[in-house]
Motif scaffolding. Structure first.
Motif, PDB file in Angstrom:
ATOM      1  N   PRO A  53       0.828  -1.211   0.000  1.00  0.00           N
ATOM      2  CA  PRO A  53       0.000   0.000   0.000  1.00  0.00           C
ATOM      3  C   PRO A  53       0.864   1.264   0.000  1.00  0.00           C
ATOM      4  CG  PRO A  53      -0.784  -1.571   1.635  1.00  0.00           C
ATOM      5  CD  PRO A  53       0.533  -2.085   1.156  1.00  0.00           C
ATOM      6  N   ALA A  54       0.364   2.315  -0.616  1.00  0.00           N
ATOM      7  CA  ALA A  54       1.046   3.606  -0.578  1.00  0.00           C
ATOM      8  C   ALA A  54       1.104   4.100   0.864  1.00  0.00           C
ATOM      9  CB  ALA A  54       0.306   4.623  -1.448  1.00  0.00           C
ATOM     10  N   VAL A  55       2.115   4.853   1.197  1.00  0.00           N
ATOM     11  CA  VAL A  55       2.282   5.312   2.579  1.00  0.00           C
ATOM     12  C   VAL A  55       1.883   6.783   2.714  1.00  0.00           C
ATOM     13  CG1 VAL A  55       4.140   3.658   2.990  1.00  0.00           C
ATOM     14  CG2 VAL A  55       4.699   5.986   2.254  1.00  0.00           C
ATOM     15  N   ALA A  56       1.455   7.126   3.910  1.00  0.00           N
ATOM     16  CA  ALA A  56       1.175   8.527   4.232  1.00  0.00           C
ATOM     17  C   ALA A  56       2.388   9.171   4.874  1.00  0.00           C
ATOM     18  CB  ALA A  56      -0.027   8.618   5.163  1.00  0.00           C
ATOM     19  N   ASP A  57       3.180   8.359   5.600  1.00  0.00           N
ATOM     20  CA  ASP A  57       4.370   8.858   6.278  1.00  0.00           C
ATOM     21  C   ASP A  57       5.583   8.075   5.786  1.00  0.00           C
ATOM     22  OD1 ASP A  57       6.365   9.784   7.918  1.00  0.00           O
ATOM     23  OD2 ASP A  57       5.545   8.939   9.762  1.00  0.00           O
ATOM     24  N   ALA A  58       6.358   8.685   4.890  1.00  0.00           N
ATOM     25  CA  ALA A  58       7.503   8.007   4.292  1.00  0.00           C
ATOM     26  C   ALA A  58       8.650   7.818   5.274  1.00  0.00           C
ATOM     27  CB  ALA A  58       7.998   8.792   3.078  1.00  0.00           C
ATOM     28  N   TYR A  59       8.576   8.458   6.445  1.00  0.00           N
ATOM     29  CA  TYR A  59       9.640   8.338   7.437  1.00  0.00           C
ATOM     30  C   TYR A  59       9.220   7.488   8.633  1.00  0.00           C
ATOM     31  CZ  TYR A  59      11.539  12.080   4.591  1.00  0.00           C
ATOM     32  OH  TYR A  59      12.003  12.820   3.531  1.00  0.00           O
ATOM     33  N   ASP A  60       8.180   6.708   8.458  1.00  0.00           N
ATOM     34  CA  ASP A  60       7.715   5.801   9.501  1.00  0.00           C
ATOM     35  C   ASP A  60       8.847   4.825   9.841  1.00  0.00           C
ATOM     36  OD1 ASP A  60       6.523   3.825  11.042  1.00  0.00           O
ATOM     37  OD2 ASP A  60       4.685   3.774   9.851  1.00  0.00           O
ATOM     38  N   SER A  61       9.195   4.712  11.110  1.00  0.00           N
ATOM     39  CA  SER A  61      10.320   3.874  11.525  1.00  0.00           C
ATOM     40  C   SER A  61      10.075   2.390  11.274  1.00  0.00           C
ATOM     41  CB  SER A  61      10.632   4.103  13.009  1.00  0.00           C
ATOM     42  OG  SER A  61       9.507   3.775  13.806  1.00  0.00           O
ATOM     43  N   ALA A  62       8.836   2.020  10.982  1.00  0.00           N
ATOM     44  CA  ALA A  62       8.535   0.611  10.712  1.00  0.00           C
ATOM     45  C   ALA A  62       8.887   0.215   9.279  1.00  0.00           C
ATOM     46  CB  ALA A  62       7.055   0.343  10.967  1.00  0.00           C
ATOM     47  N   LEU A  63       9.121   1.183   8.423  1.00  0.00           N
ATOM     48  CA  LEU A  63       9.442   0.898   7.025  1.00  0.00           C
ATOM     49  C   LEU A  63      10.897   0.454   6.898  1.00  0.00           C
ATOM     50  CD1 LEU A  63       7.754   4.027   5.385  1.00  0.00           C
ATOM     51  CD2 LEU A  63       6.963   1.648   5.211  1.00  0.00           C
ATOM     52  N   PRO A  64      11.194  -0.434   5.937  1.00  0.00           N
ATOM     53  CA  PRO A  64      12.586  -0.850   5.735  1.00  0.00           C
ATOM     54  C   PRO A  64      13.433   0.322   5.240  1.00  0.00           C
ATOM     55  CG  PRO A  64      11.191  -1.679   3.969  1.00  0.00           C
ATOM     56  CD  PRO A  64      10.274  -1.099   5.004  1.00  0.00           C
ATOM     57  N   ARG A  65      14.699   0.340   5.653  1.00  0.00           N
ATOM     58  CA  ARG A  65      15.575   1.451   5.311  1.00  0.00           C
ATOM     59  C   ARG A  65      16.379   1.167   4.056  1.00  0.00           C
ATOM     60  NH1 ARG A  65      17.906   4.930  10.179  1.00  0.00           N
ATOM     61  NH2 ARG A  65      18.637   5.964   8.314  1.00  0.00           N
ATOM     62  N   LEU A  66      16.720   2.228   3.372  1.00  0.00           N
ATOM     63  CA  LEU A  66      17.701   2.145   2.303  1.00  0.00           C
ATOM     64  C   LEU A  66      19.085   1.984   2.931  1.00  0.00           C
ATOM     65  CD1 LEU A  66      16.393   5.076   0.094  1.00  0.00           C
ATOM     66  CD2 LEU A  66      16.552   2.688  -0.650  1.00  0.00           C
ATOM     67  N   PRO A  67      20.055   1.435   2.211  1.00  0.00           N
ATOM     68  CA  PRO A  67      21.415   1.403   2.767  1.00  0.00           C
ATOM     69  C   PRO A  67      21.882   2.817   3.070  1.00  0.00           C
ATOM     70  CG  PRO A  67      21.410   0.852   0.420  1.00  0.00           C
ATOM     71  CD  PRO A  67      19.996   0.847   0.864  1.00  0.00           C
ATOM     72  N   SER A  68      22.559   2.985   4.198  1.00  0.00           N
ATOM     73  CA  SER A  68      22.920   4.325   4.652  1.00  0.00           C
ATOM     74  C   SER A  68      24.361   4.714   4.333  1.00  0.00           C
ATOM     75  CB  SER A  68      22.690   4.433   6.168  1.00  0.00           C
ATOM     76  OG  SER A  68      23.458   3.453   6.854  1.00  0.00           O
ATOM     77  N   SER A  69      25.072   3.861   3.616  1.00  0.00           N
ATOM     78  CA  SER A  69      26.459   4.159   3.265  1.00  0.00           C
ATOM     79  C   SER A  69      26.834   3.407   2.005  1.00  0.00           C
ATOM     80  CB  SER A  69      27.398   3.775   4.402  1.00  0.00           C
ATOM     81  OG  SER A  69      27.359   2.370   4.605  1.00  0.00           O
TER      82      SER A  69
END
Length: 229
Positions: free
Chosen positions: A164-180
């Motif tokens: 589903p599309a998200v309302a909050d793209a910074y929700d901590s429950a979402l998987p993260r992109l690599p950070s480095s």
């Protein structure tokens, strides 16, 4: 290929034109210049059939097309391992910050500018398209575009389903992109799909180049270290 050629030509032309006037242009994502902001490469993409009809355009009732849904699903599924080609520099990952209108996590939205992927698709709009907001201006256009096509086509051909599309793209429950860059490199190297798409020889050579870049950076004593220690 034409779009990638145009990007290379644009960069070369800008470098030459500005150099003649005593200036230097950089496509660095986040330069250490006071008052500057990070810049991204938002890659808009669409797919048309042999007759030129836009396959991302929704039905008259607004329902998302199967091709668009599958393409989004493919981009999201392969995002961790394909980030290496969208963000191939060490500095590029300093753009991934929460609440900065840059993606930090893997999600899609219709209009949220913090999401990795935006579906700019409207019924009757022949310019319906999908935007990936994760890339940086210094990316190799051929590799960046290829990574998107590989991922999107796999989503369509494999019948993947977009979450589903998200309302909050910074929700901590979402998987993260690599950070480095080192994290992105590790994910790409370990991913069988990436290796199948780009080939063993290419991934071995490209991985060695990126590893040498990381090793050089690790051996460098930075201004931050001087200030801190």
């Amino acid at each position: 290929i034409g779009a990638a050629d145009d990007m290379v030509l644009l960069r070369s032309a800008l470098r030459q034109a500005l150099a003649r006037h005593g200036y230097h242009i950089s496509f660095m994502c986040r330069p250490a210049i006071s008052g500057s902001f990070a810049s991204g490469w938002h890659l808009h993409q669409s797919v048309a059939d042999s007759a030129g009809a836009n396959l991302f355009m929704p039905a008259d009732d607004g329902a998302m097309s199967r091709t668009a849904a599958g393409w989004i699903a493919g981009l999201l599924h392969h995002a961790p391992a394909m980030t290496l080609f969208a963000v191939p520099t060490i500095t590029g990952y300093k753009r991934y910050r929460a609440h900065s209108l840059a993606p930090e996590r893997i999600s899609w939205s219709h209009d949220g500018r913090g999401a990795l992927v935006r579906a700019l698709c409207r019924a009757g709009d022949t310019a319906s398209r999908i935007e990936n907001r994760g890339g940086e201006p210094a990316a190799n256009p051929y590799l960046y575009l290829a990574s998107q096509m590989f991922a999107g086509l796999d989503g369509v051909e494999s019948g993947r389903t977009a979450p589903p599309a998200v309302a909050d793209a910074y929700d901590s429950a979402l998987p993260r992109l690599p950070s480095s860059l080192d994290a992105a490199l590790a994910l790409a190297r370990a991913d069988d799909f990436v290796t199948a798409c780009f080939g063993d020889i290419f991934m071995s050579c490209y991985g060695a180049i990126k590893q040498a870049e990381l090793d050089s950076f690790a051996a460098h004593v930075s201004d931050w270290e001087h200030r801190a220690y």
